[in-house]
Design a protein around this motif. Structure first.
Motif, PDB file in Angstrom:
ATOM      1  N   CYS A  14       4.558 -21.121  14.620  1.00  0.00           N
ATOM      2  CA  CYS A  14       3.783 -20.339  13.637  1.00  0.00           C
ATOM      3  C   CYS A  14       2.781 -21.283  12.991  1.00  0.00           C
ATOM      4  N   LEU A  15       2.348 -20.984  11.781  1.00  0.00           N
ATOM      5  CA  LEU A  15       1.336 -21.827  11.140  1.00  0.00           C
ATOM      6  C   LEU A  15       1.985 -23.039  10.452  1.00  0.00           C
ATOM      7  N   GLY A  16       2.905 -22.762   9.528  1.00  0.00           N
ATOM      8  CA  GLY A  16       3.451 -23.851   8.707  1.00  0.00           C
ATOM      9  C   GLY A  16       4.785 -24.419   9.174  1.00  0.00           C
ATOM     10  N   ASN A  17       5.471 -23.689  10.068  1.00  0.00           N
ATOM     11  CA  ASN A  17       6.825 -24.049  10.543  1.00  0.00           C
ATOM     12  C   ASN A  17       7.842 -24.102   9.399  1.00  0.00           C
ATOM     13  N   ILE A  18       7.622 -23.234   8.383  1.00  0.00           N
ATOM     14  CA  ILE A  18       8.632 -23.149   7.315  1.00  0.00           C
ATOM     15  C   ILE A  18       9.134 -21.719   7.107  1.00  0.00           C
ATOM     16  N   CYS A  19       8.487 -20.720   7.705  1.00  0.00           N
ATOM     17  CA  CYS A  19       8.957 -19.336   7.536  1.00  0.00           C
ATOM     18  C   CYS A  19       9.333 -18.692   8.878  1.00  0.00           C
ATOM     19  N   ARG A  20       8.308 -18.256   9.629  1.00  0.00           N
ATOM     20  CA  ARG A  20       8.601 -17.436  10.811  1.00  0.00           C
ATOM     21  C   ARG A  20       9.226 -18.198  11.962  1.00  0.00           C
ATOM     22  N   TYR A  49       0.554 -28.894   7.139  1.00  0.00           N
ATOM     23  CA  TYR A  49       0.754 -28.835   5.673  1.00  0.00           C
ATOM     24  C   TYR A  49       2.162 -29.176   5.222  1.00  0.00           C
ATOM     25  N   HIS A  50       3.163 -28.755   6.000  1.00  0.00           N
ATOM     26  CA  HIS A  50       4.544 -28.837   5.503  1.00  0.00           C
ATOM     27  C   HIS A  50       5.420 -29.787   6.314  1.00  0.00           C
ATOM     28  N   ASP A 129       2.922 -12.728   8.623  1.00  0.00           N
ATOM     29  CA  ASP A 129       3.214 -13.894   7.797  1.00  0.00           C
ATOM     30  C   ASP A 129       3.793 -13.451   6.444  1.00  0.00           C
ATOM     31  N   PRO A 130       5.054 -13.816   6.135  1.00  0.00           N
ATOM     32  CA  PRO A 130       5.665 -13.353   4.888  1.00  0.00           C
ATOM     33  C   PRO A 130       5.425 -14.297   3.703  1.00  0.00           C
ATOM     34  N   TYR A 131       4.751 -15.427   3.945  1.00  0.00           N
ATOM     35  CA  TYR A 131       4.704 -16.534   2.976  1.00  0.00           C
ATOM     36  C   TYR A 131       4.173 -16.121   1.608  1.00  0.00           C
ATOM     37  N   TYR A 132       3.090 -15.324   1.573  1.00  0.00           N
ATOM     38  CA  TYR A 132       2.478 -14.957   0.293  1.00  0.00           C
ATOM     39  C   TYR A 132       3.031 -13.650  -0.273  1.00  0.00           C
TER      40      TYR A 132
END
Ligand code: 4NP
Length: 161
Positions: A14-20, A49-50, A129-132
């Motif tokens: 995914c984008l950040g590798n902290i959620c999905r 970023y993470h 993306d559930p992050y926000y």
């Protein structure tokens, strides 16, 4: 004799590798173990970023509520070596797919797909993306990644003959 090397190696991105993608990794590992599929599993982000961080606390809590522990995972960015080390690189959304392709070296051997491609009738769909958003979004993510993880396990089992 050392154990046989798994035929498949799957990387969720995914984008950040902290959620999905950590949720996808956890759901897939659980589904593979239950089905007796021997498979290397990992996840990564297209962005840095993470890097080094544990999954988002909402992702950890949602996975835990479904019986899967992802608290020990640490974020990393996708690397050149991934394109030959993994047989399947699986994007969670369209932007991730483009990010993966942007990182791909010429000698890539990995098959690059979208997460929902394995689910009948849902090919090409994105995992939002559930992050926000709020906690409810993480339940939607879990529902998507767990149905897709099960479908990927079945697909890989069929491919291993
Ligand atoms: P993920 O979610 O790609 O599912 O891990 C995100 C995590 C972090 C950010 C965006 C999406 N961010 O902008 O920091």
């Amino acid at each position: 004799m050392s154990p046989a090397k798994p035929t498949h190696a799957v990387l969720f991105v995914c984008l950040g590798n902290i959620c999905r993608s950590p949720m996808a990794e956890g759901a897939f590992r659980e589904a593979a173990e239950s089905a007796g599929l021997s498979c290397t599993v990992d996840s990564a982000g297209t962005a840095a970023y993470h890097v080094g961080n544990a999954p988002d606390r909402r992702a950890i809590a949602t996975a835990r509520a479904h019986g899967v522990d992802i608290a020990h995972l640490a974020a990393r960015q996708i690397a050149i070596e991934d394109f030959t080390a993994f047989t399947h690189i699986i994007a969670l959304d369209n932007a991730n797919l483009e990010g993966i392709k942007a990182h791909a070296p010429r000698n890539t051997t990995a098959q690059i797909s979208m997460m929902m491609d394995a689910v009948e009738g849902r090919a090409g769909e994105q995992v939002k993306d559930p992050y926000y958003g709020d906690e409810e979004g993480f339940e939607v993510t879990w529902a998507d990644v767990s149905v897709a993880a099960q479908a990927w396990v079945e697909k890989l089992l069929a491919e291993s003959g």
